[in-house]
Design a protein around this motif. Structure first.
Motif, PDB file in Angstrom:
ATOM      1  N   UNK A   5      -4.237 -12.615  78.895  1.00 47.61           N
ATOM      2  CA  UNK A   5      -4.923 -11.309  78.921  1.00 47.61           C
ATOM      3  C   UNK A   5      -5.162 -10.874  80.364  1.00 47.61           C
ATOM      4  N   UNK A   6      -5.577 -11.810  81.205  1.00 43.86           N
ATOM      5  CA  UNK A   6      -5.820 -11.494  82.616  1.00 43.86           C
ATOM      6  C   UNK A   6      -4.531 -11.028  83.283  1.00 43.86           C
ATOM      7  N   UNK A   7      -3.443 -11.746  83.038  1.00 41.84           N
ATOM      8  CA  UNK A   7      -2.162 -11.363  83.633  1.00 41.84           C
ATOM      9  C   UNK A   7      -1.719  -9.987  83.154  1.00 41.84           C
ATOM     10  N   UNK A   8      -1.825  -9.749  81.857  1.00 39.11           N
ATOM     11  CA  UNK A   8      -1.389  -8.474  81.283  1.00 39.11           C
ATOM     12  C   UNK A   8      -2.256  -7.321  81.795  1.00 39.11           C
ATOM     13  N   UNK A   9      -3.565  -7.527  81.812  1.00 36.71           N
ATOM     14  CA  UNK A   9      -4.479  -6.465  82.242  1.00 36.71           C
ATOM     15  C   UNK A   9      -4.391  -6.215  83.741  1.00 36.71           C
ATOM     16  N   UNK A  10      -4.024  -7.229  84.515  1.00 36.42           N
ATOM     17  CA  UNK A  10      -3.960  -7.049  85.967  1.00 36.42           C
ATOM     18  C   UNK A  10      -2.796  -6.168  86.388  1.00 36.42           C
ATOM     19  N   UNK A  20      -6.922  -5.671  76.053  1.00 35.59           N
ATOM     20  CA  UNK A  20      -6.544  -6.526  77.178  1.00 35.59           C
ATOM     21  C   UNK A  20      -7.689  -6.810  78.141  1.00 35.59           C
ATOM     22  N   UNK A  21      -8.862  -6.308  77.847  1.00 37.70           N
ATOM     23  CA  UNK A  21     -10.016  -6.524  78.711  1.00 37.70           C
ATOM     24  C   UNK A  21     -10.482  -7.972  78.559  1.00 37.70           C
ATOM     25  N   UNK A  22     -10.506  -8.735  79.657  1.00 39.07           N
ATOM     26  CA  UNK A  22     -10.918 -10.142  79.550  1.00 39.07           C
ATOM     27  C   UNK A  22     -12.421 -10.338  79.373  1.00 39.07           C
ATOM     28  N   UNK A  54     -10.117 -14.214  86.573  1.00 39.21           N
ATOM     29  CA  UNK A  54     -10.557 -12.914  86.040  1.00 39.21           C
ATOM     30  C   UNK A  54     -11.366 -12.162  87.090  1.00 39.21           C
ATOM     31  N   UNK A  55     -12.247 -12.884  87.793  1.00 39.80           N
ATOM     32  CA  UNK A  55     -13.055 -12.245  88.839  1.00 39.80           C
ATOM     33  C   UNK A  55     -12.163 -11.675  89.943  1.00 39.80           C
ATOM     34  N   UNK A  56     -11.145 -12.429  90.330  1.00 48.11           N
ATOM     35  CA  UNK A  56     -10.282 -11.965  91.428  1.00 48.11           C
ATOM     36  C   UNK A  56      -9.394 -10.815  91.002  1.00 48.11           C
ATOM     37  N   UNK A  57      -8.977 -10.787  89.729  1.00 44.73           N
ATOM     38  CA  UNK A  57      -8.097  -9.716  89.258  1.00 44.73           C
ATOM     39  C   UNK A  57      -8.835  -8.411  88.979  1.00 44.73           C
ATOM     40  N   UNK A  58     -10.130  -8.500  88.694  1.00 39.38           N
ATOM     41  CA  UNK A  58     -10.901  -7.304  88.331  1.00 39.38           C
ATOM     42  C   UNK A  58     -12.163  -7.190  89.186  1.00 39.38           C
ATOM     43  N   UNK A  62     -17.825  -4.546  87.129  1.00 37.56           N
ATOM     44  CA  UNK A  62     -19.159  -5.079  87.430  1.00 37.56           C
ATOM     45  C   UNK A  62     -19.643  -6.030  86.342  1.00 37.56           C
ATOM     46  N   UNK A  63     -19.515  -5.631  85.098  1.00 39.56           N
ATOM     47  CA  UNK A  63     -20.008  -6.457  84.000  1.00 39.56           C
ATOM     48  C   UNK A  63     -19.244  -7.770  83.934  1.00 39.56           C
ATOM     49  N   UNK A  64     -17.959  -7.721  84.187  1.00 39.63           N
ATOM     50  CA  UNK A  64     -17.148  -8.937  84.206  1.00 39.63           C
ATOM     51  C   UNK A  64     -17.601  -9.854  85.335  1.00 39.63           C
ATOM     52  N   UNK A  65     -17.867  -9.286  86.507  1.00 34.48           N
ATOM     53  CA  UNK A  65     -18.319 -10.104  87.644  1.00 34.48           C
ATOM     54  C   UNK A  65     -19.636 -10.810  87.319  1.00 34.48           C
TER      55      UNK A  65
END
Length: 177
Positions: A5-10, A20-22, A54-58, A62-65
């Motif tokens: 998912x991270x690869x696809x969403x990035x 695709x949101x991790x 995930x943190x580095x790709x997005x 903010x919510x993901x971080x």
């Protein structure tokens, strides 16, 4: 998988389709990590490197971080293996990047301070980890900035404790004449 998912969403980070949101996967890891048994299971299932990825790709999510910082903090609670995994996956650097990227966000700052505090023993123990001078300065700057904000009282105490411990551990050695 979350990694896929991270690869696809990035591929298109500004246009993340809901499927695709991790974030939901990271939030699930965060909640499961409340249990000590599952901290071990998640740590050995490569979840730490996936959260950091995930943190580095997005970086703008903010919510993901915040969620990934919380999850990493829970995974590190009382678990030296997971703390080492965070360090080895450049997680400290990623947490600092998140703090710098979202310097005005109280939730991210609080979660990051709490996570770094969970790693205090690892970060100040010279037998297990030696931070380079630049990273020490960045961590201390971020902690100092966070302390000035209206972050949670617990996070403020965590930031202060870790700041003082790092300051003591990494202070320049006095040269004898």
């Amino acid at each position: 998988s979350l990694d896929e998912k991270c690869d696809k969403a990035s591929a298109k980070p500004n246009e993340i389709p809901p499927a695709d949101d991790p974030y939901p996967y990271c939030a699930l890891i965060m909640h499961i990590a409340d249990d000590a048994y599952y901290r071990v299971v998640l740590g050995s299932a490569n979840c730490i490197s996936i959260l950091i990825k995930a943190m580095s790709l997005f970086p703008q999510h903010v919510t993901l971080q915040e969620t990934c910082c919380c999850a990493l903090g829970k995974l590190c609670e009382g678990n030296g293996s997971n703390q080492r995994a965070v360090v080895n996956a450049n997680g400290v650097e990623q947490i600092v990047n998140s703090m710098k990227q979202h310097s005005g966000n109280i939730a991210v700052q609080s979660a990051a301070c709490d996570t770094l505090k969970q790693m205090k023993t690892m970060l100040i123990n010279e037998d297990t980890f030696q931070m380079n001078e630049k990273l020490v300065q960045e961590v201390m700057l971020c902690l100092n900035t966070a302390k000035q904000m209206y972050i949670t009282a617990k996070s403020k105490v965590h930031a202060e404790e870790l700041f003082l411990a790092l300051e003591t551990r990494y202070k320049p050695s006095e040269q004898s004449s």
